[in-house]
Design an enzyme around this catalytic site. Structure first.
Site, PDB file in Angstrom:
ATOM      1  N   LYS A 184      -3.855   3.198  -3.068  1.00 21.57           N
ATOM      2  CA  LYS A 184      -4.833   3.483  -2.028  1.00 21.57           C
ATOM      3  C   LYS A 184      -4.363   4.572  -1.091  1.00 21.57           C
ATOM      4  O   LYS A 184      -4.103   4.348   0.082  1.00 21.57           O
ATOM      5  CB  LYS A 184      -5.148   2.226  -1.192  1.00 21.57           C
ATOM      6  CG  LYS A 184      -5.848   1.157  -1.937  1.00 21.57           C
ATOM      7  CD  LYS A 184      -7.252   0.958  -1.401  1.00 21.57           C
ATOM      8  CE  LYS A 184      -7.627  -0.492  -1.343  1.00 21.57           C
ATOM      9  NZ  LYS A 184      -7.262  -1.097  -0.091  1.00 21.57           N
TER      10      LYS A 184
ATOM     11  N   ALA B 256      -1.864   1.747  14.039  1.00 19.29           N
ATOM     12  CA  ALA B 256      -1.584   3.177  14.184  1.00 19.29           C
ATOM     13  C   ALA B 256      -2.017   3.720  15.553  1.00 19.29           C
ATOM     14  O   ALA B 256      -1.338   4.575  16.128  1.00 19.29           O
ATOM     15  CB  ALA B 256      -2.273   3.960  13.071  1.00 19.29           C
TER      16      ALA B 256
ATOM     17  N   MET C 244      -8.673   7.297   9.853  1.00 18.87           N
ATOM     18  CA  MET C 244      -9.161   8.031   8.671  1.00 18.87           C
ATOM     19  C   MET C 244     -10.150   9.109   9.096  1.00 18.87           C
ATOM     20  O   MET C 244     -11.175   9.308   8.454  1.00 18.87           O
ATOM     21  CB  MET C 244      -9.838   7.053   7.680  1.00 18.87           C
ATOM     22  CG  MET C 244      -8.889   5.986   7.175  1.00 18.87           C
ATOM     23  SD  MET C 244      -9.715   4.677   6.247  1.00 18.87           S
ATOM     24  CE  MET C 244     -10.413   3.669   7.545  1.00 18.87           C
TER      25      MET C 244
ATOM     26  N   ASP D  93       0.831  -1.200   0.000  1.00 22.05           N
ATOM     27  CA  ASP D  93       0.000   0.000   0.000  1.00 22.05           C
ATOM     28  C   ASP D  93       0.866   1.251   0.000  1.00 22.05           C
ATOM     29  O   ASP D  93       2.043   1.190   0.339  1.00 22.05           O
ATOM     30  CB  ASP D  93      -0.848   0.034   1.280  1.00 22.05           C
ATOM     31  CG  ASP D  93      -2.008  -0.942   1.202  1.00 22.05           C
ATOM     32  OD1 ASP D  93      -2.268  -1.451   0.106  1.00 22.05           O
ATOM     33  OD2 ASP D  93      -2.625  -1.187   2.253  1.00 22.05           O
TER      34      ASP D  93
ATOM     35  N   GLY E 297       0.269  -0.642   9.454  1.00 15.19           N
ATOM     36  CA  GLY E 297      -0.292  -0.996  10.755  1.00 15.19           C
ATOM     37  C   GLY E 297      -0.519  -2.482  10.874  1.00 15.19           C
ATOM     38  O   GLY E 297       0.336  -3.297  10.550  1.00 15.19           O
TER      39      GLY E 297
HETATM   40  N1  SAH Z   1      -4.252  -1.039   9.032  1.00 12.06           N
HETATM   41  C1  SAH Z   1      -3.853   0.273   9.477  1.00 12.06           C
HETATM   42  C2  SAH Z   1      -4.924   1.306   9.259  1.00 12.06           C
HETATM   43  C3  SAH Z   1      -5.205   1.589   7.816  1.00 12.06           C
HETATM   44  S1  SAH Z   1      -6.409   2.854   7.608  1.00 12.06           S
HETATM   45  C4  SAH Z   1      -3.440   0.190  10.956  1.00 12.06           C
HETATM   46  O1  SAH Z   1      -3.678  -0.819  11.598  1.00 12.06           O
HETATM   47  O2  SAH Z   1      -2.890   1.176  11.436  1.00 12.06           O
HETATM   48  C5  SAH Z   1      -5.404   4.263   7.378  1.00 12.06           C
HETATM   49  C6  SAH Z   1      -5.509   5.176   8.571  1.00 12.06           C
HETATM   50  O3  SAH Z   1      -4.665   4.700   9.609  1.00 12.06           O
HETATM   51  C7  SAH Z   1      -5.032   6.587   8.320  1.00 12.06           C
HETATM   52  O4  SAH Z   1      -6.030   7.372   7.735  1.00 12.06           O
HETATM   53  C8  SAH Z   1      -4.715   7.054   9.721  1.00 12.06           C
HETATM   54  O5  SAH Z   1      -5.883   7.394  10.422  1.00 12.06           O
HETATM   55  C9  SAH Z   1      -4.176   5.793  10.344  1.00 12.06           C
HETATM   56  N2  SAH Z   1      -2.699   5.744  10.290  1.00 12.06           N
HETATM   57  C10 SAH Z   1      -1.919   4.864   9.638  1.00 12.06           C
HETATM   58  N3  SAH Z   1      -0.615   5.128   9.869  1.00 12.06           N
HETATM   59  C11 SAH Z   1      -0.575   6.191  10.689  1.00 12.06           C
HETATM   60  C12 SAH Z   1       0.476   6.938  11.291  1.00 12.06           C
HETATM   61  N4  SAH Z   1       1.771   6.631  11.097  1.00 12.06           N
HETATM   62  N5  SAH Z   1       0.142   7.981  12.079  1.00 12.06           N
HETATM   63  C13 SAH Z   1      -1.146   8.312  12.299  1.00 12.06           C
HETATM   64  N6  SAH Z   1      -2.166   7.636  11.752  1.00 12.06           N
HETATM   65  C14 SAH Z   1      -1.899   6.590  10.962  1.00 12.06           C
END
Ligand code: SAH
Length: 482
Positions: A275, A337, A388, A253, A307
Site C-alpha cells: 500500500k 502524522a 494524502m 504497511d 501513525g
Molecule cells: N494512519 C496514518 C495515516 C495513513 S495515510 C497516520 O495516522 O498518520 C498516509 C498519509 O499520512 C500520507 O499520505 C501522508 O499524508 C501522511 N503521513 C504519514 N506519515 C507521514 C510522515 N512521516 N510525514 C508526513 N506525512 C505523513
C-alpha cells in the site's frame, strides 16, 4: 554469550525476608536509600540511628519500620538476616561490618565494595516477579540504565499475572508433564489470560485460564492493530514495542520504517502488505482475509500501521472482518502524522483566540461538485490537516478559496515528518497548488492549513512557492537537515 573465562564474582540469589529483620545502621541519605530499596520487600526494617534526618523519620513513620534511636551497639544487629552499614562514618561502618561478621550475618557497607559480603541490585519490581541487576559494584549508573530499559520492556501488570499464575500452579500439576503443561503455561503467559490481566479484567483472566485448562483446542490467535507512529523509532509507544517483541507475525504497511519492523523477535514472521500510492501489493480484502487466517491459526499478530491505526488506516474494515470471524483483537494508538508534522514546525494546532478545532481530512474526497463538509470548518477558523494531500493539492486549495477561505491563509507542509530527512515548507493557500508539481518530494507529505499555522516556527523551512530551481533547493534543504 559470556566469554569462557568471564566468571561472576558475585552470584545472585533471592533471599527469603518475609517477616525477617533487616538492620540498617545510619540516619542519613544513604540509610534512607537502602531503607527504600529493602522497603519494597516484606522484611521488617530495623533502623539504628541515634539521630535521623527528617525524611528518614517520615519514612519510618509512614512504613512502621522499627527505629532504634540509640547510639549503635552490636546487640542491635542480633536476629537480623542482613545488615547494611550506611552511617557514612567510615569507622562506624567498619565496626558494623566486624560485628555483623562476628554474628555471621551477611553485611553490605554503602560505597565500600571491599567491605561487602553482598551487593544490592538495581531492582525491577513487579512483585512477585523481581529482576535484580548487578554489576559487582562497578557501575551503578550502568545498572540504573539497564533497569530503566528492562522496566520499559515489561508490562506493568506482570506482577498480577504472576500472582494469578501462582493460583493455578496446583491445578496445572494435573496436566500431563512435559509438552501439555508447557503449552498451558505458554498460552497462559502469552495468550488470553495475559491479555485480560493487561486490560485489568481479572475475572475474565481467571475464566480464560480455566478455559485453557479444560479445552484441547489450540490457543486462539490475537491481532493487535498497532500504530507505529510517523516514522521515528522512538515515537513508538512502549506498548507497541512490547507487543512487537511478543508477536509471532508482523504484518506491516510500506510506510512503516524497516527499523521499527526489525524491533520484533528475530524469528517472527514479517509480512509486508504494501500500500504505497499506486502500487498496492495486496488488496484490503486480501489483508482482511490474511489477518483472519493468521488469527485462526492461533498466531499472535501485530498489524503495524503508520501513525495511528484509526486515522486513515482502514482499520475499520480490518476490525469488522475480525469481529465477523470471532477473532480477538485490540487497538494500540500511535502518534498520527499530523501531530508529528505540527511538532516539526512547532505549530500550535489549536491556538487561543485563533483556532479551537482541528480537522483531520484527506484530499481524496474532493471529487464531485459538493463542497466537502470540512470546508465550512476551515472557514470558521479550524486548523485543517490534510492526509494524502500532495497529488490533490491544487484541488484542495481551489475548493477552499472558492468556498471563501482567503488565499493568504497560512499553509505548512512537512515531508517525512519526525524523520532525520524531513523537509518543511511554508506559504499560503495560493502557493499550495505548486506542491503537486514537485518531483523532489518522494516521502509522505502532510499539509496543515489555517490561521494557527502563522504561529509556527518557520526558521528551518523553505518557501512553498519558490521551487523553480528544484535541484539546488533540495540540495540546500538536505544540507540544513543533516
Ligand atoms: N494512519 C496514518 C495515516 C495513513 S495515510 C497516520 O495516522 O498518520 C498516509 C498519509 O499520512 C500520507 O499520505 C501522508 O499524508 C501522511 N503521513 C504519514 N506519515 C507521514 C510522515 N512521516 N510525514 C508526513 N506525512 C505523513
Amino acid at each position: 554469550m559470556p566469554q569462557a573465562n568471564a566468571k561472576l564474582n558475585a552470584f545472585p540469589v533471592f533471599m527469603r525476608v518475609e517477616g525477617e529483620a533487616v538492620a540498617i545502621v545510619g540516619g542519613g541519605e544513604a540509610a534512607l536509600a537502602k531503607a527504600r530499596l529493602v522497603g519494597q520487600s516484606s522484611a521488617v526494617l530495623r533502623i539504628i540511628a541515634q539521630t535521623a534526618e527528617a525524611e528518614l523519620l517520615s519514612f519510618i513513620a509512614a512504613t512502621g519500620a522499627v527505629h532504634v534511636a540509640a547510639a549503635y551497639e552490636a546487640a542491635h544487629l542480633e536476629g537480623a538476616t542482613i545488615v547494611f552499614a550506611a552511617s557514612g562514618d567510615e569507622a562506624l561502618d567498619r565496626r558494623v561490618v566486624e560485628d555483623a561478621r562476628r554474628l555471621s550475618i551477611p553485611v553490605n557497607a554503602v560505597d565500600r565494595p571491599e567491605l561487602c559480603d553482598f551487593f544490592t541490585p538495581a531492582l525491577v519490581n513487579r512483585a512477585p516477579v523481581a529482576i535484580a541487576i548487578g554489576t559487582e559494584g562497578a557501575g551503578p549508573v550502568l545498572a540504573q540504565m539497564l533497569r530503566g530499559r528492562i522496566d520499559r520492556m515489561l508490562s506493568p501488570s506482570l506482577g498480577a499475572l504472576a500472582t494469578l499464575a501462582a493460583s493455578f500452579r496446583g491445578t496445572a500439576e494435573r496436566l500431563p508433564k512435559g509438552t501439555g503443561r508447557r503449552r498451558f503455561w505458554r498460552d497462559f503467559f502469552a495468550g488470553a489470560p495475559a491479555r485480560a490481566v493487561e486490560a485489568g479484567e481479572f475475572a475474565r483472566a481467571h475464566d480464560a485460564a480455566v478455559e485453557l485448562l479444560v479445552s484441547d483446542a489450540p490457543a486462539s490467535g490475537h491481532i493487535a492493530l498497532v500504530g507505529a507512529g510517523p516514522g521515528a523509532e522512538d515515537l513508538l509507544t512502549l506498548r507497541a514495542h512490547r507487543l512487537l517483541m511478543e508477536a509471532d507475525v508482523i504484518v506491516h504497511d510500506a510506510l512503516v520504517p524497516e527499523a521499527i519492523v526489525a524491533m520484533g523477535r528475530r524469528d517472527a514472521e514479517r509480512l509486508p502488505v504494501g500500500k504505497r500510492k499506486g502500487c498496492h501489493s495486496k488488496s484490503q480484502e486480501e489483508i482482511n482475509a490474511l489477518l483472519v487466517e493468521l488469527g485462526r491459526e492461533g498466531k499472535r499478530v501485530v498489524r503495524l500501521k503508520s501513525g495511528d491505526p484509526l486515522v486513515f488506516g482502514r482499520a475499520g474494515e480490518e476490525m469488522a472482518a475480525l469481529r465477523d470471524a470471532g477473532i480477538a483483537y485490540e487497538v494500540v494508538p500511535g502518534v498520527t502524522a499530523a501531530f508529528a508534522a505540527a511538532a516539526d514546525f512547532e505549530l500550535p494546532l489549536t491556538l487561543r483566540g485563533v483556532s479551537s478545532s482541528l480537522v483531520f481530512t484527506t484530499g481524496h474526497d474532493l471529487k464531485g461538485n459538493s463542497l466537502p463538509d470540512w470546508a465550512k470548518l476551515a472557514i470558521s477558523g479550524a486548523t485543517v490537516a490534510v492526509y494524502m494531500g500532495r497529488s490533490v493539492a491544487a484541488e484542495v486549495a481551489g475548493r477552499l478559496i472558492e468556498a471563501g477561505l482567503s488565499p493568504d491563509t497560512a499553509v505548512a507542509v512537512v515531508e517525512n515528518a519526525s524523520l532525520g530527512n524531513r523537509r518543511r515548507f511554508h506559504g499560503t493557500l495560493a502557493d499550495l497548488p505548486s506542491l503537486e508539481a514537485r518531483a523532489d518530494l518522494a516521502g509522505p507529505v502532510m499539509t496543515i492549513i489555517g490561521d494557527a499555522v502563522a504561529g509556527a516556527n518557520f526558521e528551518r523551512s523553505e518557501p512553498l512557492a519558490a521551487h523553480r530551481h528544484e535541484d539546488t533547493a533540495s540540495a540546500t534543504a538536505e544540507g540544513v537537515e543533516q
